[in-house]
Motif scaffolding. Structure first.
Motif, mmCIF file in Angstrom:
data_model
loop_
_atom_site.group_PDB
_atom_site.id
_atom_site.type_symbol
_atom_site.label_atom_id
_atom_site.label_comp_id
_atom_site.label_asym_id
_atom_site.label_seq_id
_atom_site.Cartn_x
_atom_site.Cartn_y
_atom_site.Cartn_z
ATOM 1 N N TRP A 1 -56.446 143.296 -0.649
ATOM 2 C CA TRP A 1 -57.092 144.291 -1.494
ATOM 3 C C TRP A 1 -56.074 144.870 -2.486
ATOM 4 C CZ3 TRP A 1 -60.338 146.462 -4.380
ATOM 5 C CH2 TRP A 1 -60.218 147.799 -4.765
ATOM 6 N N ARG A 2 -54.897 145.196 -1.998
ATOM 7 C CA ARG A 2 -53.866 145.761 -2.876
ATOM 8 C C ARG A 2 -53.495 144.778 -3.977
ATOM 9 N NH1 ARG A 2 -50.427 148.002 2.246
ATOM 10 N NH2 ARG A 2 -51.532 149.971 2.475
ATOM 11 N N VAL A 3 -53.373 143.507 -3.625
ATOM 12 C CA VAL A 3 -53.021 142.484 -4.621
ATOM 13 C C VAL A 3 -54.142 142.324 -5.646
ATOM 14 C CG1 VAL A 3 -52.581 140.010 -4.936
ATOM 15 C CG2 VAL A 3 -51.360 141.281 -3.153
ATOM 16 N N LEU A 4 -55.379 142.238 -5.178
ATOM 17 C CA LEU A 4 -56.512 142.137 -6.108
ATOM 18 C C LEU A 4 -56.520 143.318 -7.076
ATOM 19 C CD1 LEU A 4 -59.420 141.122 -3.681
ATOM 20 C CD2 LEU A 4 -58.452 139.696 -5.505
ATOM 21 N N SER A 5 -56.363 144.504 -6.537
ATOM 22 C CA SER A 5 -56.387 145.707 -7.353
ATOM 23 C C SER A 5 -55.232 145.727 -8.354
ATOM 24 C CB SER A 5 -56.324 146.935 -6.435
ATOM 25 O OG SER A 5 -56.428 148.117 -7.178
ATOM 26 N N ALA A 6 -54.063 145.306 -7.924
ATOM 27 C CA ALA A 6 -52.903 145.279 -8.824
ATOM 28 C C ALA A 6 -53.102 144.276 -9.954
ATOM 29 C CB ALA A 6 -51.635 144.959 -8.037
ATOM 30 N N ILE A 7 -53.689 143.138 -9.646
ATOM 31 C CA ILE A 7 -53.925 142.133 -10.693
ATOM 32 C C ILE A 7 -54.960 142.642 -11.700
ATOM 33 C CG2 ILE A 7 -54.776 139.799 -11.189
ATOM 34 C CD1 ILE A 7 -53.515 138.937 -8.503
ATOM 35 N N VAL A 8 -55.980 143.352 -11.229
ATOM 36 C CA VAL A 8 -56.957 143.932 -12.146
ATOM 37 C C VAL A 8 -56.257 144.913 -13.092
ATOM 38 C CG1 VAL A 8 -58.878 145.579 -12.270
ATOM 39 C CG2 VAL A 8 -59.028 143.610 -10.774
ATOM 40 N N ASN A 9 -55.344 145.707 -12.562
ATOM 41 C CA ASN A 9 -54.649 146.712 -13.358
ATOM 42 C C ASN A 9 -53.523 146.128 -14.213
ATOM 43 O OD1 ASN A 9 -56.094 149.101 -12.639
ATOM 44 N ND2 ASN A 9 -55.181 148.918 -10.620
ATOM 45 N N ALA A 10 -52.979 144.987 -13.817
ATOM 46 C CA ALA A 10 -51.875 144.369 -14.557
ATOM 47 C C ALA A 10 -52.063 142.856 -14.585
ATOM 48 C CB ALA A 10 -50.541 144.741 -13.922
ATOM 49 N N PRO A 11 -53.136 142.379 -15.265
ATOM 50 C CA PRO A 11 -53.386 140.935 -15.302
ATOM 51 C C PRO A 11 -52.223 140.204 -15.959
ATOM 52 C CG PRO A 11 -54.823 142.102 -16.857
ATOM 53 C CD PRO A 11 -54.084 143.137 -16.075
ATOM 54 N N GLY A 12 -51.932 139.011 -15.429
ATOM 55 C CA GLY A 12 -50.828 138.222 -15.957
ATOM 56 C C GLY A 12 -49.496 138.537 -15.302
ATOM 57 N N GLY B 1 -63.032 136.441 -7.870
ATOM 58 C CA GLY B 1 -62.054 137.476 -7.541
ATOM 59 C C GLY B 1 -62.460 138.828 -8.113
ATOM 60 N N HIS B 2 -62.931 138.830 -9.346
ATOM 61 C CA HIS B 2 -63.406 140.076 -9.956
ATOM 62 C C HIS B 2 -64.622 140.619 -9.210
ATOM 63 C CE1 HIS B 2 -60.904 140.762 -13.469
ATOM 64 N NE2 HIS B 2 -60.879 139.456 -13.669
ATOM 65 N N GLU B 3 -65.526 139.738 -8.822
ATOM 66 C CA GLU B 3 -66.716 140.185 -8.094
ATOM 67 C C GLU B 3 -66.333 140.804 -6.752
ATOM 68 O OE1 GLU B 3 -69.373 136.832 -7.906
ATOM 69 O OE2 GLU B 3 -69.606 136.784 -10.094
ATOM 70 N N LEU B 4 -65.413 140.148 -6.028
ATOM 71 C CA LEU B 4 -64.961 140.698 -4.746
ATOM 72 C C LEU B 4 -64.260 142.029 -4.971
ATOM 73 C CD1 LEU B 4 -64.585 140.514 -1.705
ATOM 74 C CD2 LEU B 4 -62.466 139.238 -2.134
ATOM 75 N N HIS B 5 -63.380 142.086 -5.956
ATOM 76 C CA HIS B 5 -62.681 143.335 -6.258
ATOM 77 C C HIS B 5 -63.675 144.468 -6.490
ATOM 78 C CE1 HIS B 5 -61.272 146.369 -9.117
ATOM 79 N NE2 HIS B 5 -60.178 146.361 -8.361
ATOM 80 N N ASP B 6 -64.699 144.219 -7.282
ATOM 81 C CA ASP B 6 -65.656 145.267 -7.613
ATOM 82 C C ASP B 6 -66.425 145.750 -6.385
ATOM 83 O OD1 ASP B 6 -64.740 144.978 -10.188
ATOM 84 O OD2 ASP B 6 -66.553 143.987 -10.937
ATOM 85 N N ARG B 7 -66.761 144.842 -5.487
ATOM 86 C CA ARG B 7 -67.446 145.244 -4.246
ATOM 87 C C ARG B 7 -66.508 146.055 -3.355
ATOM 88 N NH1 ARG B 7 -68.868 139.682 -3.228
ATOM 89 N NH2 ARG B 7 -68.087 140.055 -1.139
ATOM 90 N N MET B 8 -65.251 145.630 -3.273
ATOM 91 C CA MET B 8 -64.275 146.337 -2.453
ATOM 92 C C MET B 8 -63.940 147.699 -3.053
ATOM 93 S SD MET B 8 -61.734 143.255 -1.294
ATOM 94 C CE MET B 8 -60.947 144.168 0.050
ATOM 95 N N LEU B 9 -63.926 147.773 -4.379
ATOM 96 C CA LEU B 9 -63.609 149.025 -5.062
ATOM 97 C C LEU B 9 -64.584 150.130 -4.664
ATOM 98 C CD1 LEU B 9 -61.966 150.600 -7.174
ATOM 99 C CD2 LEU B 9 -63.551 149.713 -8.904
ATOM 100 N N GLU B 10 -65.854 149.807 -4.583
ATOM 101 C CA GLU B 10 -66.847 150.809 -4.169
ATOM 102 C C GLU B 10 -66.503 151.381 -2.800
ATOM 103 O OE1 GLU B 10 -70.981 149.743 -4.516
ATOM 104 O OE2 GLU B 10 -70.536 148.435 -6.223
ATOM 105 N N VAL B 11 -66.115 150.523 -1.871
ATOM 106 C CA VAL B 11 -65.770 150.962 -0.517
ATOM 107 C C VAL B 11 -64.486 151.789 -0.549
ATOM 108 C CG1 VAL B 11 -65.121 150.162 1.790
ATOM 109 C CG2 VAL B 11 -66.977 149.026 0.545
ATOM 110 N N ALA B 12 -63.485 151.327 -1.296
ATOM 111 C CA ALA B 12 -62.212 152.043 -1.371
ATOM 112 C C ALA B 12 -62.390 153.440 -1.963
ATOM 113 C CB ALA B 12 -61.208 151.241 -2.204
#
Length: 154
Positions: free
Chosen positions: A44-55, A102-113
């Protein structure tokens, strides 16, 4: 007061509370995320970090998250196997991006977080939340000095 009477009292020691809260967030979040999304807290942390800092590279993610490279590598391997993260080597470096899945999973997890954060902060006013974040940021800025502290030898 003798040395036997001195001790760290959890109720008066900031690092104890920070550790208790951090452990509860990690353990509870990981159990929930594994059960619900089949990935743990580090993924989750990695997914979130990539969303915030892609590349970002894996090394950059490690620095952003404060995680060692073996944890990052293990998480990226799992996320890559599940086709949630891709590596772009076209620029001469290993830039990381989320796939559509990955974006879809991130968005679902974001709601829970975010809901977990809301529950954690129940009873705090908007002003208290703002002050708390300010205090936490200031403490985080002090971490390098704290970790550099070396008591003089007796």
């Amino acid at each position: 007061m003798t040395h036997r009477e001195r001790s760290v009292r959890r109720e008066d020691y900031v690092p104890a509370y920070l550790s208790l809260i951090s452990n509860a967030l990690s353990w509870g979040g990981s159990r929930l995320f594994l059960r619900r999304f089949n990935v743990g807290i580090n993924e989750w942390r990695v997914l979130s970090a990539i969303v915030n800092a892609p590349g970002s590279t894996a090394a950059r993610l490690g620095a952003l998250l404060g995680l060692n490279k073996s944890v990052i590598s293990r998480s990226l391997r799992l996320l890559g196997t599940r086709e949630l993260v891709v590596v772009d080597t076209s620029g001469g470096r290993r830039a990381l991006y989320l796939t559509e899945a990955g974006h879809e999973l991130h968005d679902r997890m974001l709601e829970v977080a975010l809901r977990r954060e809301e529950i954690l902060l129940t009873g705090f006013t908007v002003e208290e939340r703002t002050r708390l974040l300010d205090y936490l940021r200031r403490m985080y800025e002090n971490v390098p000095a704290m970790n550099a502290y070396e008591p003089e030898a007796p």
